[in-house]
Design a protein around this motif. Structure first.
Motif, PDB file in Angstrom:
ATOM      1  N   ASN A  23     101.595  90.618  90.086  1.00 40.69           N
ATOM      2  CA  ASN A  23     101.916  89.280  89.591  1.00 40.69           C
ATOM      3  C   ASN A  23     102.682  89.345  88.269  1.00 40.69           C
ATOM      4  O   ASN A  23     103.590  88.536  88.022  1.00 40.69           O
ATOM      5  N   ARG A  24     102.322  90.313  87.434  1.00 42.87           N
ATOM      6  CA  ARG A  24     103.047  90.461  86.168  1.00 42.87           C
ATOM      7  C   ARG A  24     104.497  90.879  86.423  1.00 42.87           C
ATOM      8  O   ARG A  24     105.423  90.388  85.769  1.00 42.87           O
ATOM      9  N   LEU A  25     104.693  91.786  87.384  1.00 46.62           N
ATOM     10  CA  LEU A  25     106.048  92.198  87.742  1.00 46.62           C
ATOM     11  C   LEU A  25     106.848  91.014  88.273  1.00 46.62           C
ATOM     12  O   LEU A  25     108.019  90.827  87.902  1.00 46.62           O
ATOM     13  N   GLU A  26     106.225  90.222  89.112  1.00 45.89           N
ATOM     14  CA  GLU A  26     106.902  89.040  89.668  1.00 45.89           C
ATOM     15  C   GLU A  26     107.314  88.072  88.562  1.00 45.89           C
ATOM     16  O   GLU A  26     108.431  87.531  88.580  1.00 45.89           O
ATOM     17  N   ALA A  27     106.430  87.879  87.592  1.00 52.56           N
ATOM     18  CA  ALA A  27     106.747  86.985  86.473  1.00 52.56           C
ATOM     19  C   ALA A  27     107.902  87.549  85.642  1.00 52.56           C
ATOM     20  O   ALA A  27     108.809  86.811  85.231  1.00 52.56           O
ATOM     21  N   GLU A  28     107.862  88.859  85.407  1.00 48.80           N
ATOM     22  CA  GLU A  28     108.924  89.499  84.628  1.00 48.80           C
ATOM     23  C   GLU A  28     110.277  89.365  85.305  1.00 48.80           C
ATOM     24  O   GLU A  28     111.307  89.176  84.634  1.00 48.80           O
ATOM     25  N   ARG A  29     110.278  89.443  86.620  1.00 45.76           N
ATOM     26  CA  ARG A  29     111.526  89.402  87.384  1.00 45.76           C
ATOM     27  C   ARG A  29     111.925  87.996  87.819  1.00 45.76           C
ATOM     28  O   ARG A  29     112.955  87.813  88.455  1.00 45.76           O
ATOM     29  N   GLY A  30     111.104  86.991  87.502  1.00 53.38           N
ATOM     30  CA  GLY A  30     111.409  85.634  87.922  1.00 53.38           C
ATOM     31  C   GLY A  30     111.268  85.426  89.412  1.00 53.38           C
ATOM     32  O   GLY A  30     111.947  84.578  90.009  1.00 53.38           O
ATOM     33  N   LEU A  31     110.375  86.186  90.032  1.00 55.26           N
ATOM     34  CA  LEU A  31     110.138  86.105  91.476  1.00 55.26           C
ATOM     35  C   LEU A  31     108.952  85.187  91.765  1.00 55.26           C
ATOM     36  O   LEU A  31     108.091  84.981  90.905  1.00 55.26           O
ATOM     37  N   PRO A  32     108.857  84.651  92.971  1.00 56.97           N
ATOM     38  CA  PRO A  32     107.708  83.805  93.316  1.00 56.97           C
ATOM     39  C   PRO A  32     106.401  84.582  93.187  1.00 56.97           C
ATOM     40  O   PRO A  32     106.330  85.772  93.541  1.00 56.97           O
TER      41      PRO A  32
END
Length: 219
Positions: A23-32
């Motif tokens: 989830n942190r990676l998704e937030a960093e990348r602007g992904l859902p």
């Protein structure tokens, strides 16, 4: 029927869930949020994760396939960006609970893992003093999907563990942070515990084993 064995998953049980890191990676990348979980849940027997955890593909091919699968969902993400996020933080109370169980029951570990420099226990810090190094020697038996060629939730892997421990499923408690992996264990007759948090887990484990973990952990 009295409990004779406690069988544990590793990631998300003894360590914080990799999905938190995803989830942190998704937030960093602007992904859902939960994109990686969605990729993992699509074609779960034949997708990149399944093939990698059965050691049917290498890390380079996983990188390619994961990119294809995430792209198909509209959000390209390379597998090579996901693998470093697999390692979690150790949960000391869970390790203490394992040690307490080991005094009274047989203990085993079934883990879906991958042959990769980023799999749990494979980075330099963890090899020296990390989660795997502290926990794995405590088990009476260990089954790793990448070595066994079979992965959860295939019922075969649970029966393999029962054979190694010399017990029937009905006398086992099984702990996993994924409901999809708890379901086949319960179907075989095991007392399945879905790990949500440490307090909930130890309360349920106490109910099945009769151990007072508050007392055991402070003794």
């Amino acid at each position: 029927m009295a409990i004779e064995a406690v069988i544990w998953d590793f990631g998300g049980v003894f360590t914080s869930s990799p999905f938190e890191a995803f989830n942190r990676l998704e937030a960093e990348r602007g992904l859902p949020r939960d994109l990686i979980r969605r990729v993992n849940a699509t074609n779960p027997d034949t997708n990149a994760w399944a093939l990698f955890e059965r050691n049917e593909i290498d890390a380079a091919r996983f990188d390619e396939l994961f990119l294809e699968e995430s792209s198909a969902l509209g959000h390209p993400l390379r597998g090579a960006e996901v693998l470093p996020r697999l390692n979690g933080e150790l949960r000391p109370r869970m390790v203490s609970a394992l040690k307490a169980c080991k005094q009274h029951f047989k203990v085993g570990c079934i883990t879906n893992n991958v042959v990769s420099m980023h799999s749990p226990g494979q980075d330099e810090g963890q090899r020296k003093a990390g989660a795997m190094a502290q926990v794995m020697p405590l088990f009476d038996a260990i089954i790793e999907s990448s070595k066994a060629g079979v992965r959860k939730p295939d019922p075969k892997i649970y029966l393999m563990m029962c054979e190694l421990l010399g017990v029937q499923p009905e006398v086992c408690v099984y702990l996993d942070d994924l409901g999809i992996n708890c379901k086949p264990a319960a179907g075989l007759g095991m007392k399945a515990i879905k790990v949500v948090d440490v307090d909930q887990t130890l309360a349920e484990l106490s109910g099945h084993t009769g151990l007072n973990f508050d007392a055991e952990l402070t003794a």
